[in-house]
Motif scaffolding. Sequence first.
Motif, PDB file in Angstrom:
ATOM      1  N   GLU A  13       5.898  -7.295   5.563  1.00  0.00           N
ATOM      2  CA  GLU A  13       5.155  -6.950   6.770  1.00  0.00           C
ATOM      3  C   GLU A  13       5.093  -5.439   6.925  1.00  0.00           C
ATOM      4  O   GLU A  13       6.115  -4.744   6.812  1.00  0.00           O
ATOM      5  N   PHE A  14       3.886  -4.933   7.221  1.00  0.00           N
ATOM      6  CA  PHE A  14       3.671  -3.494   7.347  1.00  0.00           C
ATOM      7  C   PHE A  14       3.503  -3.105   8.819  1.00  0.00           C
ATOM      8  O   PHE A  14       2.811  -3.792   9.577  1.00  0.00           O
ATOM      9  N   VAL A  15       4.142  -1.993   9.182  1.00  0.00           N
ATOM     10  CA  VAL A  15       4.093  -1.503  10.557  1.00  0.00           C
ATOM     11  C   VAL A  15       3.798  -0.010  10.573  1.00  0.00           C
ATOM     12  O   VAL A  15       4.057   0.701   9.599  1.00  0.00           O
ATOM     13  N   LYS A  16       3.267   0.453  11.699  1.00  0.00           N
ATOM     14  CA  LYS A  16       3.013   1.883  11.858  1.00  0.00           C
ATOM     15  C   LYS A  16       4.286   2.635  12.210  1.00  0.00           C
ATOM     16  O   LYS A  16       4.414   3.831  11.918  1.00  0.00           O
ATOM     17  N   ASP A  17       5.207   1.940  12.838  1.00  0.00           N
ATOM     18  CA  ASP A  17       6.470   2.552  13.250  1.00  0.00           C
ATOM     19  C   ASP A  17       7.547   1.480  13.231  1.00  0.00           C
ATOM     20  O   ASP A  17       7.377   0.416  13.831  1.00  0.00           O
ATOM     21  N   ARG A  18       8.649   1.750  12.541  1.00  0.00           N
ATOM     22  CA  ARG A  18       9.697   0.736  12.425  1.00  0.00           C
ATOM     23  C   ARG A  18      10.397   0.453  13.747  1.00  0.00           C
ATOM     24  O   ARG A  18      10.900  -0.654  13.966  1.00  0.00           O
ATOM     25  N   ASP A  19      10.431   1.448  14.629  1.00  0.00           N
ATOM     26  CA  ASP A  19      11.096   1.247  15.917  1.00  0.00           C
ATOM     27  C   ASP A  19      10.249   0.400  16.858  1.00  0.00           C
ATOM     28  O   ASP A  19      10.746  -0.541  17.483  1.00  0.00           O
ATOM     29  N   THR A  20       8.955   0.718  16.954  1.00  0.00           N
ATOM     30  CA  THR A  20       8.080  -0.042  17.844  1.00  0.00           C
ATOM     31  C   THR A  20       7.553  -1.318  17.188  1.00  0.00           C
ATOM     32  O   THR A  20       7.085  -2.225  17.864  1.00  0.00           O
ATOM     33  N   ARG A  21       7.590  -1.347  15.858  1.00  0.00           N
ATOM     34  CA  ARG A  21       7.099  -2.483  15.079  1.00  0.00           C
ATOM     35  C   ARG A  21       5.608  -2.754  15.328  1.00  0.00           C
ATOM     36  O   ARG A  21       5.153  -3.898  15.227  1.00  0.00           O
ATOM     37  N   GLU A  22       4.860  -1.700  15.614  1.00  0.00           N
ATOM     38  CA  GLU A  22       3.431  -1.848  15.821  1.00  0.00           C
ATOM     39  C   GLU A  22       2.777  -2.249  14.509  1.00  0.00           C
ATOM     40  O   GLU A  22       2.935  -1.575  13.494  1.00  0.00           O
ATOM     41  N   PRO A  23       2.029  -3.347  14.497  1.00  0.00           N
ATOM     42  CA  PRO A  23       1.443  -3.842  13.247  1.00  0.00           C
ATOM     43  C   PRO A  23       0.447  -2.854  12.643  1.00  0.00           C
ATOM     44  O   PRO A  23      -0.258  -2.149  13.363  1.00  0.00           O
ATOM     45  N   ASP A  24       0.399  -2.823  11.304  1.00  0.00           N
ATOM     46  CA  ASP A  24      -0.553  -1.967  10.604  1.00  0.00           C
ATOM     47  C   ASP A  24      -1.415  -2.827   9.693  1.00  0.00           C
ATOM     48  O   ASP A  24      -1.117  -3.027   8.513  1.00  0.00           O
ATOM     49  N   MET A  25      -2.513  -3.361  10.244  1.00  0.00           N
ATOM     50  CA  MET A  25      -3.397  -4.243   9.491  1.00  0.00           C
ATOM     51  C   MET A  25      -4.122  -3.488   8.392  1.00  0.00           C
ATOM     52  O   MET A  25      -4.329  -4.011   7.288  1.00  0.00           O
ATOM     53  N   GLU A  26      -4.524  -2.244   8.690  1.00  0.00           N
ATOM     54  CA  GLU A  26      -5.287  -1.458   7.721  1.00  0.00           C
ATOM     55  C   GLU A  26      -4.470  -1.166   6.471  1.00  0.00           C
ATOM     56  O   GLU A  26      -5.001  -1.170   5.351  1.00  0.00           O
ATOM     57  N   PHE A  27      -3.182  -0.915   6.665  1.00  0.00           N
ATOM     58  CA  PHE A  27      -2.316  -0.634   5.521  1.00  0.00           C
ATOM     59  C   PHE A  27      -2.278  -1.834   4.584  1.00  0.00           C
ATOM     60  O   PHE A  27      -2.393  -1.709   3.365  1.00  0.00           O
ATOM     61  N   ALA A  28      -2.113  -3.030   5.154  1.00  0.00           N
ATOM     62  CA  ALA A  28      -2.041  -4.245   4.339  1.00  0.00           C
ATOM     63  C   ALA A  28      -3.325  -4.447   3.541  1.00  0.00           C
ATOM     64  O   ALA A  28      -3.283  -4.743   2.337  1.00  0.00           O
ATOM     65  N   MET A  29      -4.474  -4.279   4.171  1.00  0.00           N
ATOM     66  CA  MET A  29      -5.735  -4.475   3.462  1.00  0.00           C
ATOM     67  C   MET A  29      -5.939  -3.397   2.406  1.00  0.00           C
ATOM     68  O   MET A  29      -6.453  -3.677   1.314  1.00  0.00           O
ATOM     69  N   GLU A  30      -5.537  -2.169   2.704  1.00  0.00           N
ATOM     70  CA  GLU A  30      -5.649  -1.087   1.731  1.00  0.00           C
ATOM     71  C   GLU A  30      -4.825  -1.382   0.486  1.00  0.00           C
ATOM     72  O   GLU A  30      -5.268  -1.161  -0.644  1.00  0.00           O
ATOM     73  N   VAL A  31      -3.628  -1.919   0.685  1.00  0.00           N
ATOM     74  CA  VAL A  31      -2.756  -2.263  -0.437  1.00  0.00           C
ATOM     75  C   VAL A  31      -3.375  -3.386  -1.265  1.00  0.00           C
ATOM     76  O   VAL A  31      -3.365  -3.339  -2.504  1.00  0.00           O
ATOM     77  N   ILE A  32      -3.933  -4.390  -0.608  1.00  0.00           N
ATOM     78  CA  ILE A  32      -4.544  -5.507  -1.337  1.00  0.00           C
ATOM     79  C   ILE A  32      -5.709  -5.026  -2.185  1.00  0.00           C
ATOM     80  O   ILE A  32      -5.836  -5.383  -3.369  1.00  0.00           O
ATOM     81  N   LYS A  33      -6.568  -4.201  -1.621  1.00  0.00           N
ATOM     82  CA  LYS A  33      -7.724  -3.698  -2.377  1.00  0.00           C
ATOM     83  C   LYS A  33      -7.278  -2.867  -3.572  1.00  0.00           C
ATOM     84  O   LYS A  33      -7.830  -2.999  -4.680  1.00  0.00           O
ATOM     85  N   ASP A  34      -6.284  -2.022  -3.378  1.00  0.00           N
ATOM     86  CA  ASP A  34      -5.767  -1.182  -4.459  1.00  0.00           C
ATOM     87  C   ASP A  34      -5.141  -2.050  -5.547  1.00  0.00           C
ATOM     88  O   ASP A  34      -5.457  -1.914  -6.737  1.00  0.00           O
ATOM     89  N   ALA A  35      -4.249  -2.973  -5.144  1.00  0.00           N
ATOM     90  CA  ALA A  35      -3.550  -3.808  -6.116  1.00  0.00           C
ATOM     91  C   ALA A  35      -4.519  -4.694  -6.890  1.00  0.00           C
ATOM     92  O   ALA A  35      -4.370  -4.888  -8.105  1.00  0.00           O
ATOM     93  N   THR A  36      -5.535  -5.229  -6.209  1.00  0.00           N
ATOM     94  CA  THR A  36      -6.519  -6.063  -6.896  1.00  0.00           C
ATOM     95  C   THR A  36      -7.284  -5.247  -7.936  1.00  0.00           C
ATOM     96  O   THR A  36      -7.561  -5.733  -9.036  1.00  0.00           O
ATOM     97  N   SER A  37      -7.603  -4.016  -7.598  1.00  0.00           N
ATOM     98  CA  SER A  37      -8.310  -3.161  -8.565  1.00  0.00           C
ATOM     99  C   SER A  37      -7.467  -2.887  -9.794  1.00  0.00           C
ATOM    100  O   SER A  37      -7.991  -2.557 -10.861  1.00  0.00           O
ATOM    101  N   LYS A  38      -6.133  -3.059  -9.655  1.00  0.00           N
ATOM    102  CA  LYS A  38      -5.212  -2.870 -10.779  1.00  0.00           C
ATOM    103  C   LYS A  38      -4.831  -4.193 -11.444  1.00  0.00           C
ATOM    104  O   LYS A  38      -3.972  -4.217 -12.316  1.00  0.00           O
ATOM    105  N   GLY A  39      -5.446  -5.308 -10.991  1.00  0.00           N
ATOM    106  CA  GLY A  39      -5.251  -6.580 -11.680  1.00  0.00           C
ATOM    107  C   GLY A  39      -4.299  -7.567 -11.042  1.00  0.00           C
ATOM    108  O   GLY A  39      -3.840  -8.496 -11.709  1.00  0.00           O
ATOM    109  N   LEU A  40      -4.026  -7.413  -9.742  1.00  0.00           N
ATOM    110  CA  LEU A  40      -3.113  -8.323  -9.058  1.00  0.00           C
ATOM    111  C   LEU A  40      -3.838  -8.992  -7.890  1.00  0.00           C
ATOM    112  O   LEU A  40      -4.376  -8.308  -7.021  1.00  0.00           O
ATOM    113  N   ILE A  41      -3.856 -10.319  -7.857  1.00  0.00           N
ATOM    114  CA  ILE A  41      -4.536 -11.075  -6.808  1.00  0.00           C
ATOM    115  C   ILE A  41      -3.575 -11.310  -5.652  1.00  0.00           C
ATOM    116  O   ILE A  41      -2.491 -11.876  -5.832  1.00  0.00           O
ATOM    117  N   LEU A  42      -3.976 -10.877  -4.447  1.00  0.00           N
ATOM    118  CA  LEU A  42      -3.128 -10.952  -3.262  1.00  0.00           C
ATOM    119  C   LEU A  42      -3.933 -11.426  -2.056  1.00  0.00           C
ATOM    120  O   LEU A  42      -5.154 -11.314  -2.028  1.00  0.00           O
TER     121      LEU A  42
END
Length: 448
Positions: free
Chosen positions: A376-405
């Motif tokens: 799970e990705f967050v903008k701040d570990r103390d507030t635990r505010e969710p970071d949806m954009e980070f998760a999607m950015e990671v998926i797009k990057d990883a898929t471009s490198k050959g990993l399906i997520l």
Amino acid sequence: MAHIQLKTAIPGPKGQAILERRKNALPSGLAKSTEVAVERAEGALVWDVDGNQLIDFAGGIGMINVGHCNAQVVNAIKEQVDKYIHTCSLVTTIEPYIELAELLNSVTPGDFPKKTLLANSGSEAVENAVNIAKYYTKRNAVLCFEGAYHGRTLLTLSLTSKYALFKKGFGSYVSDIYRIPAPNMYRKEEGMSEEQYIQFCIRNLERAMIAQVDPESLAAIIIEPIQGEGGFLPIPTPFLQKLRELCDKYGIVFIADEIQCGAGRTGKLFAIEHTGVVPDIVVSAKSIGAGMPISAVTGRAEMMDAPHLGGVGGTYGGSPVACVAAIEAIKQLKSEAFLNRAIEVGQIISSTMNGWKSKYRAIGDVRGAGSMQLVEFVKDRDTREPDMEFAMEVIKDATSKGLILIRAGLYSNCIRLLPPVVITDEQLKEGLEVLEGAIARAQERRGG
């Protein structure tokens, strides 16, 4: 040799052409997590139409626990197709349906007589389970939980949480459905210990039986022992025990939705087995069919027998081709070797991703059970505010490198890992390296 072998960008020219055809032929509401256009798949590997070889960490959203094109499953399908494809269980009796039902009756939790009804999808199975509970109890109300995903039919969409993604614009919904928060140990109340928080959740449940619904009006309580779409949240044993206690006291049917968390994924054939709590009805689908469309409702015989003659069933329910696939899949899923491998895969994933916590501040939590793991990705570990954009950015990057997520979580800020349990250690570690690289690059783009 690396298992990821890229010949073109993803998508390549052929993939782009197919994606354009998809855009023009399919409704835009049919989402896709990646730009991968598949040509074939085997084990934990997928080849796209441009000849790129990828590692699959999504597994068809947990549908391919025994691996893509599992040899025993494929052979069973081929043999059955040569005999007959369909005669309809409402018209004739087919032995594969009976054999699969007998198998599910024997392997689901509970030492009591059981019966099984087969359908095509998880949604159908959940809908049948709830309808059977209503018929058996002569009641209408159902209790479900925030973060739950139970399907997309009218009844199951009414049960499903995560409003904007799944439910927006499709109301109105089925009445007499009551929803309360599910325990979320990562987002527990500030200042509470885990034990105090669980007791807090139990008190909320008890309050709901006064403030929201009379328990004697409840036909069923339905819960995923580990929430899937909700973010791989294991429901604490004391909370499930309390649900069982309520069901016993007031004659409520306890339905365990094991569609995503079952089928050996957690190291037990059914996730609820980790808790010792025995449901009245188990709903299964996804990986029991090894990629074939099949689902099952398995429950106490007296409950399953409650509806009148003709009150359950469907044209395609219990397709003999899907049944033989499920029989072969379940034989493997319930084996000690498979369940041990699910635990091993989970340990590799969990230990690796937990090791990332000190390096990547965007990681708020790593959790799951067996080979059902999530970050799970967050903008701040103390507030635990969710970071949806980070998760999607990671998926797009990883898929471009050959990993399906794929993503998950109530806030869509998580990446769930559901690789085929038959994945090799080398494939698994290579995929995890790609995932870490994508996380590192996403953090670097945010200032290191």
